[in-house]
Write a protein that holds these residues in place. Sequence first.
Motif, short mmCIF file in Angstrom:
data_model
loop_
_atom_site.label_atom_id
_atom_site.label_comp_id
_atom_site.label_asym_id
_atom_site.label_seq_id
_atom_site.Cartn_x
_atom_site.Cartn_y
_atom_site.Cartn_z
N GLN A 30 7.90 -8.52 2.45
CA GLN A 30 7.86 -7.08 2.18
C GLN A 30 8.67 -6.72 0.93
OE1 GLN A 30 8.83 -6.05 6.49
NE2 GLN A 30 7.48 -4.34 5.97
N ALA A 31 9.78 -7.42 0.72
CA ALA A 31 10.57 -7.19 -0.49
C ALA A 31 9.75 -7.57 -1.73
CB ALA A 31 11.86 -8.00 -0.44
N CYS A 32 9.02 -8.68 -1.63
CA CYS A 32 8.17 -9.11 -2.74
C CYS A 32 7.05 -8.10 -2.97
CB CYS A 32 7.60 -10.49 -2.45
SG CYS A 32 8.82 -11.82 -2.32
N ALA A 33 6.46 -7.58 -1.87
CA ALA A 33 5.39 -6.59 -1.99
C ALA A 33 5.89 -5.32 -2.65
CB ALA A 33 4.82 -6.29 -0.61
N TRP A 34 7.10 -4.92 -2.32
CA TRP A 34 7.71 -3.72 -2.90
C TRP A 34 7.80 -3.85 -4.42
CZ3 TRP A 34 13.36 -1.99 -1.25
CH2 TRP A 34 13.72 -0.82 -1.93
N THR A 35 8.35 -4.97 -4.87
CA THR A 35 8.54 -5.12 -6.31
C THR A 35 7.22 -5.41 -7.02
OG1 THR A 35 10.08 -6.05 -7.95
CG2 THR A 35 9.06 -7.60 -6.43
N LEU A 36 6.25 -6.03 -6.33
CA LEU A 36 4.94 -6.23 -6.95
C LEU A 36 4.23 -4.89 -7.13
CD1 LEU A 36 2.82 -8.23 -7.99
CD2 LEU A 36 1.90 -8.35 -5.65
N ALA A 37 4.34 -4.01 -6.15
CA ALA A 37 3.74 -2.67 -6.28
C ALA A 37 4.37 -1.93 -7.45
CB ALA A 37 3.93 -1.89 -4.98
N ARG A 38 5.68 -2.03 -7.60
CA ARG A 38 6.35 -1.37 -8.72
C ARG A 38 5.87 -1.95 -10.05
NH1 ARG A 38 8.84 -2.54 -12.37
NH2 ARG A 38 9.09 -4.67 -11.60
N ALA A 39 5.75 -3.29 -10.11
CA ALA A 39 5.31 -3.95 -11.34
C ALA A 39 3.90 -3.53 -11.72
CB ALA A 39 5.39 -5.46 -11.17
N HIS A 40 3.00 -3.47 -10.76
CA HIS A 40 1.61 -3.05 -11.03
C HIS A 40 1.55 -1.58 -11.45
CE1 HIS A 40 -0.43 -6.41 -8.42
NE2 HIS A 40 0.02 -6.86 -9.58
N ALA A 41 2.31 -0.74 -10.78
CA ALA A 41 2.32 0.68 -11.14
C ALA A 41 2.82 0.88 -12.56
CB ALA A 41 3.19 1.46 -10.15
N LYS A 42 3.83 0.10 -12.95
CA LYS A 42 4.41 0.22 -14.29
C LYS A 42 3.49 -0.37 -15.36
CE LYS A 42 8.64 -1.02 -16.88
NZ LYS A 42 8.51 -2.26 -17.65
N SER A 43 2.88 -1.51 -15.07
CA SER A 43 2.15 -2.23 -16.12
C SER A 43 0.80 -1.62 -16.44
CB SER A 43 1.96 -3.70 -15.72
OG SER A 43 1.01 -3.83 -14.67
N GLY A 44 0.15 -1.01 -15.44
CA GLY A 44 -1.21 -0.57 -15.68
C GLY A 44 -1.40 0.90 -15.95
N GLY A 45 -0.47 1.73 -15.49
CA GLY A 45 -0.64 3.17 -15.64
C GLY A 45 -1.80 3.71 -14.82
N CYS A 46 -2.24 2.94 -13.82
CA CYS A 46 -3.38 3.37 -13.01
C CYS A 46 -3.06 3.27 -11.53
CB CYS A 46 -4.62 2.54 -13.35
SG CYS A 46 -4.40 0.76 -13.28
N ALA A 47 -1.82 3.55 -11.17
CA ALA A 47 -1.40 3.44 -9.78
C ALA A 47 -2.17 4.40 -8.88
CB ALA A 47 0.10 3.71 -9.66
N ALA A 48 -2.46 5.59 -9.37
CA ALA A 48 -3.18 6.57 -8.54
C ALA A 48 -4.58 6.07 -8.20
CB ALA A 48 -3.26 7.92 -9.27
N ARG A 83 0.83 -1.21 0.00
CA ARG A 83 0.00 0.00 0.00
C ARG A 83 0.87 1.27 0.00
NH1 ARG A 83 -1.57 2.31 4.48
NH2 ARG A 83 -1.30 0.39 5.70
N ARG A 84 1.87 1.30 0.86
CA ARG A 84 2.72 2.51 0.95
C ARG A 84 3.59 2.68 -0.29
NH1 ARG A 84 2.68 0.60 6.29
NH2 ARG A 84 4.55 -0.66 5.93
N ARG A 85 4.14 1.58 -0.79
CA ARG A 85 4.97 1.67 -2.00
C ARG A 85 4.13 2.06 -3.21
NH1 ARG A 85 10.49 2.07 -1.21
NH2 ARG A 85 11.10 0.70 0.51
N LEU A 86 2.94 1.50 -3.31
CA LEU A 86 2.06 1.84 -4.43
C LEU A 86 1.71 3.32 -4.42
CD1 LEU A 86 -0.87 2.01 -5.95
CD2 LEU A 86 0.78 0.33 -6.79
N LEU A 87 1.46 3.87 -3.23
CA LEU A 87 1.17 5.29 -3.12
C LEU A 87 2.35 6.12 -3.61
CD1 LEU A 87 -0.63 7.64 -2.14
CD2 LEU A 87 0.41 7.36 0.12
#
Length: 466
Positions: free
Chosen positions: A398-416, A164-168
Amino acid sequence: MPNTLHRKYEQHYADGKARRQQCSRTRQAECTLAPNRDVVALVESTSIGRVPALAPLRYARMHASPFAFFRGMAMIQAADLAASPNSGISLQICGDAHLMNFGFFASPERQLVFDINDFDETHPGPWEWDVKRLAVSLVLASRSRGFSAATERETVLRLCGTYRRRLLAFSQMSQLDLWYCRVGFEQLLAQASDEGMRQQLMKVADKARSQTQERLLPKMTENEDGVLRLRDNPPVIFHLDDHDSPLAACDDWLGDNSLAKVQGMLNHYIATLKEDRRELLQRFRLVDVAFKVVGVGSVGTRCLVLLLQDDYDQPLFLQLKEARASVLEPFTQQCVHGNQGKRVVFGQRLMQATSDLFLGWTHSADDRHFYMRQLRDMKGAPALETFANGDELASYGQACAWTLARAHAKSGGCAAEIAGYLGESDKFDQALADYAVAYADQVEKDYALFDAAIKSGRLPCAAETR
């Protein structure tokens, strides 16, 4: 992004927050099961089209534990998730984001990065399906290590809080900054709060750095009359012309003159690469090919190891891996890429921060789809048994969550929009913890049915011998 958030960002964030009306964050705790759910029949269905003689080995690897069963049967959770509420925000997802599908590998610049490393099931789908699969795998991993119920829940809360925090944070980055962002080894090490986790990361990184083409050469090959040949180790690795192999026992895939047919697949694969990489690959010649059994869920699919050499006889090991339809496809949308290998490559390139230099796709004469990549290029990940306590496991989650948040933010363009849905409270975290614990209980029930089917003889099971 400037200190004052852009009005478009605020609108996207508000749109995400509004989606709670159709699926509140607390509803993410619901553990809905697919209708007409038959676990053993689903297991049997996933063996259709695989090498029949390898089914007993696949079931044996899945039988090792509930966690191994969970790894090998992504289809079951996909069906259950499709019957569950979701936020309505879809993007390119991993599709099989369990704990062991993350790890280190080399970037084309030979830097060690941490990222998702398996995309066999990548497909468009709701973003929370990845988070839920990762969370459940964390609970099952905790149970396999004998940690307490309080510890398993805490690991999920830490995972979800990090996501949640990384995605933000990622949602407030420019698209270019996000595209160039990666989680490197040094960044990960600096963030590890547990000393045991730091030591483990350094150990895994050292092992990953030793996984080079040159180091693989003596492990995987032998010299026969001055010619290099891949070393047989049945039933895990064997040549296609081996008349006693599991493949020969049930079908004649590739048939006679298999090396020439593989060369044809190799030529088609090379044509999918960028021009400079095509030029590089054309400086290698195909020397030998062998069938290689890999993973848990992939056992029985057609996978080959290709040994190539340049003019100075230096090696390049490539892996050709069959790409079947994603387990998500029946519940989302049809593949649009025309080749399942291309689907895997597209998803991997879109979600990873940096991808294998030699990632491409091809097909065989019998219309099976494949993707290709380097074999074990500085790849490494900790084994479950190395996590000594809940803090180490939670830190890795938490390391996995960090990189998953980055992957989702990059792939979808809808992180906000996702950030708006998640909000800043821990409501989503608590709901996911409830879901993960409840679904892990369900996995254990499913495993018991699987175990009974093996004991009754309905599912053949034969462990590999080394």
